[in-house]
Enzyme design. Structure first.
Site, short mmCIF file in Angstrom:
data_model
loop_
_atom_site.label_atom_id
_atom_site.label_comp_id
_atom_site.label_asym_id
_atom_site.label_seq_id
_atom_site.Cartn_x
_atom_site.Cartn_y
_atom_site.Cartn_z
N TYR A 1 -6.31 -3.93 -25.85
CA TYR A 1 -6.26 -5.31 -25.36
C TYR A 1 -7.18 -5.51 -24.16
CZ TYR A 1 -1.94 -5.33 -28.15
OH TYR A 1 -1.00 -5.20 -29.16
N HIS B 1 -1.56 2.55 -33.01
CA HIS B 1 -1.78 1.11 -33.17
C HIS B 1 -2.03 0.71 -34.63
CE1 HIS B 1 -3.32 -2.52 -30.63
NE2 HIS B 1 -2.61 -2.91 -31.65
N LEU C 1 6.95 -15.82 -32.95
CA LEU C 1 6.87 -17.28 -32.95
C LEU C 1 5.71 -17.75 -33.83
CD1 LEU C 1 7.60 -17.98 -29.18
CD2 LEU C 1 9.19 -18.04 -31.10
N PHE D 1 2.97 -21.06 -33.78
CA PHE D 1 3.21 -22.14 -34.73
C PHE D 1 4.67 -22.61 -34.73
CE2 PHE D 1 3.46 -24.37 -38.75
CZ PHE D 1 2.24 -25.04 -38.76
#
Length: 329
Positions: free
Chosen positions: A57, A124, A205, A209
């Site tokens: 990230y 990952h 979530l 959306f």
């Protein structure tokens, strides 16, 4: 405070964790470092204790943020991060889960996170070039050294999960799961229940959306992950999926709740070993998300909600074609 255990590990976490990725990538605009650190520290003071990051990230930037923010609270928090990438000269050049790369990755993550141990260390993405038994063995050594307390897999297939768990028991598996992506119910969740492995859904979530705030004419920036996802970048899909978002929004309003609270409460209701990790950048949204742990609905309400989900099937893939090739292996 309510807490849940991650699988058969000793990791005790708040039922709704915090995905930190959006502070550094995928969901612009991004806060400056000072803002992000302040937000993460306020999250701890609010009662959050489960933080999810990765070396990928922001190419190390997110781990650095999380490490700086949580250093004063290290004994109060559970930090999850991830390995499995070939990152060279500031560029990610693909997957790499060779033992020597895992060893290098963990040392880098420990330094950036300002800690001498990682609570939960995920692969990952499954690397098809390295046997999962070899990966599990490498992590097992790190656990024996005390550098990793528990480990997990992200977006792995059930056979890979079984093989990995045989070598070194998994504490958790991370994958997408929400009211608008229910594929894990077919194979993944039954296997996790059988093996006693915790489940940590990301994008609970629906990448925003299910909050009811994304309109049918929404356009996403090129550095927004949704720009490449068919559920968002295809106008037909975006319009069709509005029906589900609106139905959830109305259901929530009738019960004086926010759509996000309903979406997260629904996940928590599925199994008592599920811990979703929604991402957010504001304390008010974080508090709203965390409060889902205290939402209680009657059985008839859950049945109504299930009826809504059956009535409005989701249109479009959850990932781009290239990203889909990296999951379920």
């Amino acid at each position: 405070m309510k807490f849940r255990m991650l699988g058969n590990s000793d990791l005790k976490v708040f039922p709704v964790g915090l995905g930190c990725m959006g502070l550094s990538q995928s969901y612009p605009p991004f806060p400056d470092k000072k803002e992000a650190v302040s937000f993460l520290q306020e999250a701890v003071e609010t009662g959050e204790n489960f933080f999810d990051t990765s070396e990928l990230y922001g190419l190390y930037a997110n781990e650095e943020l999380v490490g700086k923010a949580l250093k004063p609270y290290r004994d109060r928090v559970v930090i999850a991060t991830k390995f499995g990438w070939n990152i060279l000269n500031g560029v990610c050049r693909g997957l790499d889960s060779r033992p020597e790369t895992i060893r290098k990755a963990v040392e880098g993550s420990l330094k950036r996170l300002h800690t001498d141990y990682i609570d939960l260390y995920y692969q990952h993405r499954v690397d098809p070039q390295v046997a999962i038994e070899e990966v599990a063995g490498a992590v097992q050594k790190l656990m024996e050294e005390g550098k990793v307390l528990a480990w997990g897999l992200s977006e792995a297939g059930v056979q890979t999960i079984r093989r990995a768990h045989t070598i070194q028991p998994l504490a958790a598996v991370q994958s997408e799961y929400s009211m608008w992506y229910r594929e894990p119910e077919k194979e993944l969740i039954p296997v996790l229940e059988e093996l006693g492995i915790g489940f940590v859904p990301f994008s609970p979530l629906g990448k925003g959306f299910l909050t009811g705030t994304i309109k049918k004419d929404a356009v996403f920036a090129e550095n927004d992950v949704r720009h490449s996802i068919p559920r968002f970048n295809n106008q037909e899909n975006l319009t069709a999926n509005q029906e589900l978002a609106e139905a959830v929004k109305q259901f929530a309003a009738e019960r004086e709740l926010a759509p996000s609270q309903i979406a997260l409460a629904w996940l928590l209701h599925q199994k008592d070993w599920i811990v979703p990790i929604p991402g957010t950048k504001t304390v008010s949204r974080l508090q709203e998300n965390m409060s889902a742990a205290y939402v209680e609905l009657k059985e008839k309400d859950w049945n109504i909600l299930d009826g809504i989900l059956q009535r409005f099937p989701v249109a479009g893939n959850r990932y781009s074609e290239s990203m889909m090739q990296m999951v379920g292996r």
